[in-house]
Design a protein around this motif. Structure first.
Motif, short mmCIF file in Angstrom:
data_model
loop_
_atom_site.label_atom_id
_atom_site.label_comp_id
_atom_site.label_asym_id
_atom_site.label_seq_id
_atom_site.Cartn_x
_atom_site.Cartn_y
_atom_site.Cartn_z
N ARG A 416 0.82 -1.21 0.00
CA ARG A 416 0.00 0.00 0.00
C ARG A 416 0.85 1.26 0.00
O ARG A 416 0.53 2.24 -0.70
N SER A 417 1.93 1.26 0.77
CA SER A 417 2.70 2.49 0.94
C SER A 417 3.78 2.70 -0.11
O SER A 417 4.15 3.84 -0.40
N GLU A 418 4.31 1.62 -0.69
CA GLU A 418 5.44 1.76 -1.60
C GLU A 418 5.17 1.30 -3.03
O GLU A 418 5.68 1.90 -3.98
N ILE A 419 4.39 0.25 -3.20
CA ILE A 419 4.16 -0.27 -4.55
C ILE A 419 3.02 0.44 -5.26
O ILE A 419 3.16 0.86 -6.41
N VAL A 420 1.88 0.59 -4.58
CA VAL A 420 0.72 1.24 -5.22
C VAL A 420 1.04 2.65 -5.73
O VAL A 420 0.70 2.99 -6.87
N PRO A 421 1.70 3.52 -4.93
CA PRO A 421 2.01 4.85 -5.46
C PRO A 421 2.88 4.80 -6.72
O PRO A 421 2.70 5.62 -7.63
N ARG A 422 3.81 3.86 -6.78
CA ARG A 422 4.67 3.75 -7.96
C ARG A 422 3.87 3.29 -9.18
O ARG A 422 4.08 3.77 -10.29
N ILE A 423 2.96 2.34 -8.97
CA ILE A 423 2.13 1.89 -10.09
C ILE A 423 1.23 3.03 -10.57
O ILE A 423 1.05 3.23 -11.78
N SER A 424 0.65 3.77 -9.64
CA SER A 424 -0.22 4.90 -10.01
C SER A 424 0.54 5.95 -10.81
O SER A 424 0.06 6.45 -11.84
N ASP A 425 1.75 6.29 -10.36
CA ASP A 425 2.57 7.26 -11.08
C ASP A 425 2.92 6.74 -12.48
O ASP A 425 2.90 7.50 -13.46
N PHE A 426 3.22 5.45 -12.57
CA PHE A 426 3.54 4.84 -13.86
C PHE A 426 2.34 4.94 -14.81
O PHE A 426 2.49 5.27 -15.99
N MET A 427 1.16 4.65 -14.29
CA MET A 427 -0.04 4.73 -15.12
C MET A 427 -0.28 6.15 -15.64
O MET A 427 -0.61 6.36 -16.82
N MET A 428 -0.14 7.12 -14.76
CA MET A 428 -0.35 8.51 -15.17
C MET A 428 0.67 8.92 -16.23
O MET A 428 0.33 9.59 -17.21
N SER A 429 1.91 8.50 -16.04
CA SER A 429 2.95 8.82 -17.02
C SER A 429 2.66 8.15 -18.35
O SER A 429 2.81 8.76 -19.42
N ALA A 430 2.23 6.86 -18.31
CA ALA A 430 1.93 6.13 -19.54
C ALA A 430 0.79 6.77 -20.31
O ALA A 430 0.81 6.87 -21.54
N ALA A 431 -0.23 7.24 -19.57
CA ALA A 431 -1.39 7.86 -20.22
C ALA A 431 -1.05 9.20 -20.84
O ALA A 431 -1.62 9.60 -21.86
N SER A 432 -0.09 9.91 -20.25
CA SER A 432 0.23 11.25 -20.74
C SER A 432 1.01 11.24 -22.05
O SER A 432 1.01 12.22 -22.79
N VAL A 433 1.67 10.10 -22.34
CA VAL A 433 2.46 10.03 -23.58
C VAL A 433 2.03 8.82 -24.43
O VAL A 433 2.82 8.21 -25.11
N LYS A 434 0.75 8.52 -24.38
CA LYS A 434 0.24 7.34 -25.09
C LYS A 434 0.39 7.51 -26.59
O LYS A 434 -0.14 8.45 -27.19
N PRO A 435 1.13 6.60 -27.28
CA PRO A 435 1.29 6.74 -28.72
C PRO A 435 0.05 6.28 -29.47
O PRO A 435 -0.71 5.44 -28.99
N SER A 436 -0.17 6.85 -30.63
CA SER A 436 -1.31 6.49 -31.45
C SER A 436 -1.02 5.24 -32.27
O SER A 436 0.15 4.82 -32.41
#
Length: 442
Positions: A416-436
């Protein structure tokens, strides 16, 4: 609590597992049914010695009798599918009720959506997450803590796999190809803009499904995939589970652990790897710890330590609830993943077509491993990066959580404290540069 084997890869039979023939499951059912009168008697005795009007209920003898009755009942019952028990979550500081509902269903799986009943719309949409639960003996509720950790900041879906003994034979087979087809169909139903998280065993079919979709330029590929403690390449740092499969070979499993579902279950005569045999494998891995846990339960019942008793009940209500796996799915998984290593060797196929992870270009990749994982050894999940050679370096992440075993990769305080925040950040980063699709094709 003995959690090293909890939620791992499809459980393999242990050295002490009996050879099975078709009558074995039927004999197990008859033995279980024959204990019903004894369970009824012990239930009545327990009520008698817990009744405050009975003067014996306040004595050491009375408490011991009641504790012994509960211990007998709990060690001889069949545990049903646990409830999710997730009634609410906190979204932006507001306690929000949850409705769990099915949004897609086929004979061997339902897709559940944890619908947060928001009082007001969110200012910006939150990531949509499809959690693919292991189909490895335990129910999807094993990931209750995983779901709970993502609910405050994500829209969460999860695969709810069916108990094979409850699926009529008329519904047909279910193998690894069907598993991949189910995942692709779910992603189509969700309509894109979704992130996939595979917990342990599903890492292989999730990677296969995404590879197939990318090869076909499917517009509904996920934005990202996160593989957690998955057996992508079990040649790396092999564990006892990996070695056992390699030593025995697929024919041993086919001849010794496959049997037919008995009457009166809906799936009567279906070939399965039965839940009771899986449970034998689970328990024998840490037999001494299980015996000690039940001794402690007896002592705590006599002492009246309600907190420790409830903790034991909650854990074992989940741990002892197991389901049957279809024989074809189980044997294919053992053969392709643990014996032949088909995916990392480039030999895995889906419906006769090669599975090629190098075709993946639009999907960001994150892998997560536990430092002390004794089910999927260090490096087995990280191997995904070498296979997915076409994903740009800035869209891939590998993370090792120090100090945790297999269970800690997807549950617990460090998750909860270390893995979830990293996955959430990764998802946000992936969505922001999603290739077409067009850019990926170039």
């Amino acid at each position: 609590m003995p959690i090293g084997e909890f939620g791992g890869a499809p459980p393999l039979a242990t050295e002490g597992s009996p050879a099975l023939t078709t009558p074995m499951y039927w004999m197990y059912e008859m033995a279980h049914a024959s204990l019903n009168p004894a369970r009824a008697v012990t239930d009545a005795a327990k009520m008698l010695f817990q009744n405050p009007l009975n003067p014996w209920s306040q004595t050491e003898f009375g408490k011991s009798v009641a504790a012994g009755c509960e211990l007998f009942e709990r060690t001889t019952r069949r545990y049903g599918k646990p409830e999710w028990g997730l009634d609410s979550t906190e979204v932006n500081g507001v306690r929000t009720p949850i409705e769990v509902r099915s949004v897609w269903e086929k004979p061997f799986c339902r897709l559940l959506y944890f619908d947060r009943q928001l009082a007001r719309p969110l200012r910006s949409p939150q990531p949509r997450v499809l959690i693919v639960a292991p189909m490895s003996g335990h129910y999807a509720t094993l990931l209750r803590g995983t779901v709970e950790a993502f609910l405050p900041t994500h829209e969460v879906y999860i695969t709810d796999w069916s108990d094979a003994r409850m699926v009529p034979l008329s519904e047909g087979r279910f193998d690894l190809d069907d598993y991949v087809d189910y995942l692709i169909e779910m992603l189509h139903v969700l309509g894109g803009n979704v992130h996939v998280i595979a917990v342990c065993q599903p890492a292989v079919p999730v990677l296969a499904a995404v590879s197939v979709m990318e090869a076909e330029q499917d517009p509904y590929v996920p934005v990202s995939m996160t593989l957690m403690g998955g057996p992508i390449d079990t040649r790396r740092n092999p564990t006892a589970v990996n070695n056992l499969a390699a030593e025995r070979g697929i024919d041993w499993f086919r001849n010794n652990v496959i049997t037919k579902v008995p009457f009166p279950h809906p799936g009567v005569m279906r070939d399965v790897y039965p839940g009771f045999l899986q449970l034998n494998g689970f328990i024998s891995m840490n037999l001494d710890r299980h015996v000690d846990a039940h001794k402690n339960l007896f002592a705590n019942l006599v002492k009246g330590d309600g907190d420790l008793v409830d903790k034991h009940r909650d854990f074992y209500d989940e741990y002892l609830a197991v389901m049957d796996l279809t024989a074809e799915y189980y044997l294919q998984t053992v053969d392709l993943v643990f014996v032949k290593h088909a995916l990392p060797k480039g030999e895995m196929t889906h419906r006769g077509v090669p599975v090629d992870p190098s075709k993946i270009t639009r999907v960001a990749l994150m892998t997560v491993e536990g430092e002390k994982d004794d089910i999927s050894g260090l490096g087995q999940t990280e191997a995904t990066h070498a296979l997915c050679s076409s994903i740009p370096d800035h869209r891939r992440v590998h993370y090792v959580q120090m100090g945790v075993g297999h269970y800690g990769v997807f549950n617990g305080s460090r998750f909860r404290s270390e893995i979830v925040p990293r996955i959430s950040d990764f998802m946000m980063s992936a969505a922001s540069v999603k290739p077409s699709l067009a850019a990926a094709a170039e």
